[in-house]
Enzyme design. Sequence first.
Site, PDB file in Angstrom:
ATOM      1  CB  THR A  84      42.537  32.870  37.444  1.00 67.56           C
ATOM      2  OG1 THR A  84      43.129  33.979  38.136  1.00 67.56           O
ATOM      3  CG2 THR A  84      41.889  31.927  38.413  1.00 67.56           C
ATOM      4  CE  LYS A 105      31.437  44.983  35.884  1.00 65.03           C
ATOM      5  NZ  LYS A 105      31.496  46.249  35.159  1.00 65.03           N
ATOM      6  CG  HIS A 108      52.603  37.704  37.087  1.00 60.49           C
ATOM      7  ND1 HIS A 108      51.686  37.277  36.158  1.00 60.49           N
ATOM      8  CD2 HIS A 108      51.904  37.843  38.244  1.00 60.49           C
ATOM      9  CE1 HIS A 108      50.502  37.150  36.744  1.00 60.49           C
ATOM     10  NE2 HIS A 108      50.604  37.484  38.002  1.00 60.49           N
TER      11      HIS A 108
END
Length: 314
Positions: free
Chosen positions: A56, A275, A119
């Site tokens: 991302t 996170k 990917h």
Amino acid sequence: TVPKEESWLSANGGVYLYQGFWCSARGLKSVISFQRHFQAFDSDVVVATFPKCGTTWLKALTFSTLYRTQFARDEIENPLLNFTPHQLVRFMELDVYLENPFPDLENICVYKPRLFATHIPFASLPTSIKDSKCKIVYMCRNPMDMFISLWNFISKLRYQSQEPPLSLDEAFDKFYRGTYAFGPFFEHVLGYWKASQENPNKILFLKYEDLKEDISCQLKHLAMFLGVPFTEEEEKQGVVEEIANICSFEELKELGVNNKGLHAFGVPNEIFFGKGKVGDWSNYLTPSMVERMEKLIQEKLVNSGLTFKFSSET
Ligand code: A3P
């Protein structure tokens, strides 16, 4: 006769071994369409990653760097403010070719040169990507953080589809055996690593931890590789810092477009943001998992010259 294993999500109906990597049945069809029908241009740019290695982020950075002059500051806003990085840089096998084996790529890649993501391991990329002069930007991440990020991601998806939780032990076992979409991880990373060593003008090999450590330096490196180096004037105007800032974890995560709605294949946009740290694995992995992982890393990377950073201090 094709080797099959259970997938992380029962709705995906298992993963199959194809050309040495694991793929869901649905994904396999689009991987094959992409391999057979895609024709690369020399000017194309491909963002390639293993899932949960910062795709991302890399999409946002590459998009903003490559097209920065097309949405000049103060005139047209960076489209990242209104669209997710996954809408702006679409996955070929997980999105574009999933919908249509003959997609209209000219319309799908609105900005030029064309920029898209995958990917798929290096060895299985469509031949024209490998044979043409198009550029590949690959980003990897240390396997311990990648694994915990993947486990958290899958756990959220299982919760959303009311599947029972996946224990860390079960997930670790799967990771260890490499039987998950696009796995095994090490073969994926090493495939791009070796190719980048052989052809550094074609493949830029980046590490999540290095970007975390010094984003300005890595952005300049990326721009140079893409053939659009930042000018002195741009540097004076703070364009590098501006791009780093809009693509930062804190900024992207807070944008309305990224914290609501669903991604193309039904995944809530917000779960692409966890996170965003280096070393979070130490809050989850048991000493015996760390020991097994260290042994595996040593076995897989021996003599490759590839190393990882496992904390922000090292
Ligand atoms: P964590 O789960 O460790 O937080 P991908 O984009 O390949 O799916 O990878 C997702 C991981 O990248 C998540 O890691 C996510 O928090 C982190 N990430 C997403 N956007 C980021 C950004 N702008 N900067 C740094 N990390 C980011």
